[in-house]
Design a protein around this motif. Structure first.
Motif, PDB file in Angstrom:
ATOM      1  N   THR A   1       0.694  -1.030  -0.097  1.00 54.94           N
ATOM      2  CA  THR A   1      -0.051  -0.105   0.114  1.00 54.94           C
ATOM      3  C   THR A   1       0.740   1.221  -0.092  1.00 54.94           C
ATOM      4  N   LEU A   2       1.707   1.209   1.012  1.00 48.42           N
ATOM      5  CA  LEU A   2       2.619   2.409   1.073  1.00 48.42           C
ATOM      6  C   LEU A   2       4.066   2.017   1.285  1.00 48.42           C
ATOM      7  N   ASN A   3       5.021   2.575   0.582  1.00 45.81           N
ATOM      8  CA  ASN A   3       6.462   2.170   0.488  1.00 45.81           C
ATOM      9  C   ASN A   3       6.973   3.083   1.650  1.00 45.81           C
ATOM     10  N   PRO A   4       7.558   2.617   2.688  1.00 49.79           N
ATOM     11  CA  PRO A   4       8.130   3.301   3.662  1.00 49.79           C
ATOM     12  C   PRO A   4       9.367   4.246   3.188  1.00 49.79           C
ATOM     13  N   GLN A   5       9.867   3.765   1.902  1.00 49.65           N
ATOM     14  CA  GLN A   5      11.060   4.734   1.489  1.00 49.65           C
ATOM     15  C   GLN A   5      10.342   5.809   0.454  1.00 49.65           C
ATOM     16  N   ALA A   6       9.314   5.790   0.151  1.00 48.19           N
ATOM     17  CA  ALA A   6       8.660   6.648  -0.638  1.00 48.19           C
ATOM     18  C   ALA A   6       8.289   7.755  -0.256  1.00 48.19           C
ATOM     19  N   ILE A   7       9.219   8.958   0.049  1.00 47.57           N
ATOM     20  CA  ILE A   7       8.773  10.080   0.697  1.00 47.57           C
ATOM     21  C   ILE A   7       9.179  11.389  -0.257  1.00 47.57           C
ATOM     22  N   PRO A   8       8.118  12.166  -0.346  1.00 46.03           N
ATOM     23  CA  PRO A   8       6.716  12.031  -0.104  1.00 46.03           C
ATOM     24  C   PRO A   8       5.876  10.861  -0.746  1.00 46.03           C
ATOM     25  N   SER A   9       4.854  10.944   0.079  1.00 38.05           N
ATOM     26  CA  SER A   9       3.717  10.015  -0.624  1.00 38.05           C
ATOM     27  C   SER A   9       2.406  10.531   0.057  1.00 38.05           C
ATOM     28  N   THR A  10       1.479  10.314  -0.903  1.00 38.64           N
ATOM     29  CA  THR A  10       0.071  10.706  -0.663  1.00 38.64           C
ATOM     30  C   THR A  10      -1.004   9.627  -0.566  1.00 38.64           C
ATOM     31  N   ILE A  11      -1.966   9.609   0.271  1.00 39.72           N
ATOM     32  CA  ILE A  11      -3.085   8.816   0.146  1.00 39.72           C
ATOM     33  C   ILE A  11      -4.417   9.420   0.563  1.00 39.72           C
ATOM     34  N   VAL A  12      -5.442   8.952  -0.281  1.00 38.11           N
ATOM     35  CA  VAL A  12      -6.694   9.881  -0.153  1.00 38.11           C
ATOM     36  C   VAL A  12      -7.436   8.573   0.335  1.00 38.11           C
ATOM     37  N   LEU A  13      -8.198   8.761   1.530  1.00 33.05           N
ATOM     38  CA  LEU A  13      -9.361   7.815   2.157  1.00 33.05           C
ATOM     39  C   LEU A  13     -10.670   8.306   1.755  1.00 33.05           C
ATOM     40  N   ASP A  14     -11.385   7.417   1.457  1.00 32.43           N
ATOM     41  CA  ASP A  14     -12.842   7.923   1.227  1.00 32.43           C
ATOM     42  C   ASP A  14     -13.679   8.015   2.680  1.00 32.43           C
TER      43      ASP A  14
END
Length: 197
Positions: A155-168
């Motif tokens: 879901t989210l790569n801890p090394q990928a900064i910045p990252s953005t997630i949108v929750l419904d």
């Protein structure tokens, strides 16, 4: 010794190219993402309403010393942005997050922004970042990256900064990107979720 360094540099460059190319597969389902993500040309992945996974519990102390539990925001669309004050791409995109969060708040939209500040050794650096870029929404303080590890694998790569997630509004992961984005790209992640019934 120089040949060894050259080979290592070549290997790192190739690995980086493969990683970056995985973000843009022309809108095909991304099987390596560990979910039902479809990645578009800008590296923004979306999930159809019926296939979304629940976001993990995200709670703790904020940069300004308060406490926040993201589950208390269910019923709103939540934009999660992972950032660090030490991260140049984070600094590049911060103005867009400040702008869009203000626009949506001024328009009375049911959207909450929450930052996840990671790998900053002190809250002082994080606070200065927020002040410099006009970030008015709260950020969870996560110096060790433990909150990022709560997300399901892929879901989210801890090394990928910045990252953005949108929750419904039900607290499920609707969209994500593992790269820095601008205001138009951010709106392209939020607006379809706002339009959902």
């Amino acid at each position: 010794m120089r040949i060894g360094r050259a080979l290592l540099l070549t290997a790192v460059t190739l690995a980086s190219a493969v990683t970056l190319s995985a973000c843009d597969d022309g809108g095909k389902p991304n099987g390596s993402a560990g979910g039902n993500y479809v990645t578009g040309a800008a590296g923004i992945s979306t999930v159809a309403q019926g296939s979304r996974a629940e976001a993990p519990k995200l709670d703790g102390e904020t940069v300004d010393g308060k406490t926040l539990d993201v589950t208390s925001l269910k019923g709103k669309i939540v934009v999660l942005n992972v950032w660090g004050s030490w991260c140049p791409p984070c600094r590049n995109e911060a103005k867009y997050f400040a702008k869009v969060s203000k626009e949506l708040a001024d328009a009375g939209k049911d959207v909450a922004f929450v930052g996840i500040n990671t790998r900053d050794n002190s809250k002082q650096n994080a606070t200065a970042f927020e002040e410099n870029f006009g970030i008015t929404y709260p950020s969870l303080y996560d110096p060790d990256g433990k909150l990022m590890l709560r997300f399901p694998a892929g879901t989210l790569n801890p090394q990928a900064i910045p990252s953005t997630i949108v929750l419904d509004k039900q607290g499920r992961i609707a969209a994500r990107t593992l790269v820095a984005i601008n205001d138009e790209q951010l709106r392209s992640m939020i607006d379809p979720v706002l339009a959902e019934q």
